[in-house]
Design an enzyme around this catalytic site. Structure first.
Site, PDB file in Angstrom:
ATOM      1  N   HIS A  79      -2.966   8.136  11.549  1.00 15.54           N
ATOM      2  CA  HIS A  79      -1.612   7.949  11.017  1.00 15.54           C
ATOM      3  C   HIS A  79      -0.582   8.854  11.682  1.00 15.54           C
ATOM      4  O   HIS A  79       0.617   8.628  11.541  1.00 15.54           O
ATOM      5  CB  HIS A  79      -1.613   8.227   9.504  1.00 15.54           C
ATOM      6  CG  HIS A  79      -2.704   7.526   8.780  1.00 15.54           C
ATOM      7  ND1 HIS A  79      -3.902   8.135   8.450  1.00 15.54           N
ATOM      8  CD2 HIS A  79      -2.798   6.245   8.341  1.00 15.54           C
ATOM      9  CE1 HIS A  79      -4.681   7.264   7.838  1.00 15.54           C
ATOM     10  NE2 HIS A  79      -4.043   6.115   7.767  1.00 15.54           N
ATOM     11  N   GLU A 131       1.795   8.319   7.648  1.00 14.31           N
ATOM     12  CA  GLU A 131       2.495   7.932   8.873  1.00 14.31           C
ATOM     13  C   GLU A 131       3.979   8.282   8.801  1.00 14.31           C
ATOM     14  O   GLU A 131       4.569   8.769   9.769  1.00 14.31           O
ATOM     15  CB  GLU A 131       2.326   6.428   9.148  1.00 14.31           C
ATOM     16  CG  GLU A 131       2.949   6.024  10.476  1.00 14.31           C
ATOM     17  CD  GLU A 131       2.915   4.528  10.741  1.00 14.31           C
ATOM     18  OE1 GLU A 131       3.832   4.046  11.426  1.00 14.31           O
ATOM     19  OE2 GLU A 131       1.976   3.856  10.270  1.00 14.31           O
ATOM     20  N   SER A 229      -1.732   0.916   3.532  1.00 14.66           N
ATOM     21  CA  SER A 229      -0.451   0.214   3.491  1.00 14.66           C
ATOM     22  C   SER A 229      -0.574  -1.213   4.004  1.00 14.66           C
ATOM     23  O   SER A 229      -0.106  -2.163   3.379  1.00 14.66           O
ATOM     24  CB  SER A 229       0.593   0.977   4.322  1.00 14.66           C
ATOM     25  OG  SER A 229       1.796   0.259   4.401  1.00 14.66           O
TER      26      SER A 229
END
Length: 316
Positions: A79, A131, A229
């Site tokens: 990430h 991220e 995600s």
């Protein structure tokens, strides 16, 4: 007892992307090169099965660099991490390997380039996601403003409306992001965007496959972790694309069969950090309950491969 017939639609592409594949390979190669334990800052990818497998091989997962000893290698997750993290590892003279996905690194470079040109950055992303933290952490505090919705754009306080650029998290919903970009362009007509969309090819391809599959099925199962995600976005995309029920499952044992009662067609896909072994586990579980006919819906082919860092390709 006669099994009820069921058409199982498999989305393609699904599962591992090149960035995830590379990140897992980095951990395995590091253990092979330096022996166990090898420390990994944050989950290397968001999938419990993958993390548990690497832990069994000798990886130790931590949330901060402070938890790592100076004399063992440390790997930064796919990430990405704030700039301060590798800087601190270098100060401590640690051996470290950056497993940040190259497509996330591309966003980091974009943000840095805009900052050097004197632009204020707007990041479209999810607050608290690793991220987003990593990308915003590439620049001094306050240099990047975060928006999550079109409504956030309306209340954005910027330094200079003519000196703005935007970047995005790579794992967002394509359609949601388009709405936020439209809101940004409407309010700040001179805002600059990326030369090529920041949302990565794998996220885009998996969402497009779900969109193609959704009108044909009564329900969709997405194999993936709740903190992934891109997996969660697949559930949302399926629901919006016309499927009346979409469910996120980590393993076959998580399937809510009551919610699937009476279905005649089922879609199946997997987030970019979910291994194919878990997809096969779900297929076998469905086959045990139904008389299954499998059909694949393929919307793209992927042949992307990312090299591992040089430090792992060199002899110990």
């Amino acid at each position: 007892m006669t099994k009820q017939p069921l058409t199982l639609y498999l989305a393609a592409p699904r599962g591992f992307c090149a960035g995830v594949d590379r990140a897992i390979k980095i951990v395995e190669m590091a253990i092979g090169k330096w022996g166990a334990p090898v420390y990994v800052r944050h989950e290397i990818v968001h999938n419990k099965y993958v993390v548990d497998d690497l832990r069994a091989k000798g990886a130790v997962f931590v949330e901060t660099l402070e938890e790592c000893p100076d004399d063992r290698p440390v790997i930064f997750s796919a990430h990405g991490v704030p700039k301060a993290v590798p800087a601190e590892a270098a100060r401590r003279e640690m051996v470290y390997v950056d497993a940040t996905c190259p497509l996330v690194s591309k966003v980091h470079i974009e943000a840095a380039r805009h900052h050097e040109a004197g632009l204020q950055i707007v990041m479209i992303g999810h607050a608290g996601h690793p991220e987003t933290i990593g990308t915003m952490g590439q620049l001094p505090e306050g240099a990047v403003l975060l928006v999550e919705t079109p409504e956030d754009v309306a209340t954005l306080e910027v330094r200079d409306a003519d000196e703005l650029a935007y970047v995005t998290q790579t794992t967002l919903s394509i359609d949601d992001t388009a709405g936020i970009v439209a809101a940004l362009r409407a309010r700040f007509p001179s805002i600059r965007g990326p030369h090529k969309e920041d949302i990565c090819y794998a996220t885009t391809n998996r969402q497009e496959a779900v969109k193609a599959m959704a009108p044909h099925v009564d329900a969709i199962l997405v194999v993936g972790a709740p903190n992934s995600s891109n997996s969660r976005r697949l559930v949302e995309v399926g629901a919006r694309a016309g499927c009346s029920y979409a469910q996120l499952v980590q393993r076959a044992g998580d399937i809510d069969w009551r919610a699937l009662d009476g279905i005649r067609s089922l879609g199946l896909t997997a987030g970019a950090s979910a291994p194919e072994v878990l997809v096969n586990e779900v297929i076998e579980t469905v086959q045990a309950r139904y008389d299954v006919t499998v059909t694949e819906i393929e919307t793209a082919t992927e042949n992307v491969e990312f090299k591992v860092p040089r430090i792992l390709r060199e002899p110990a």
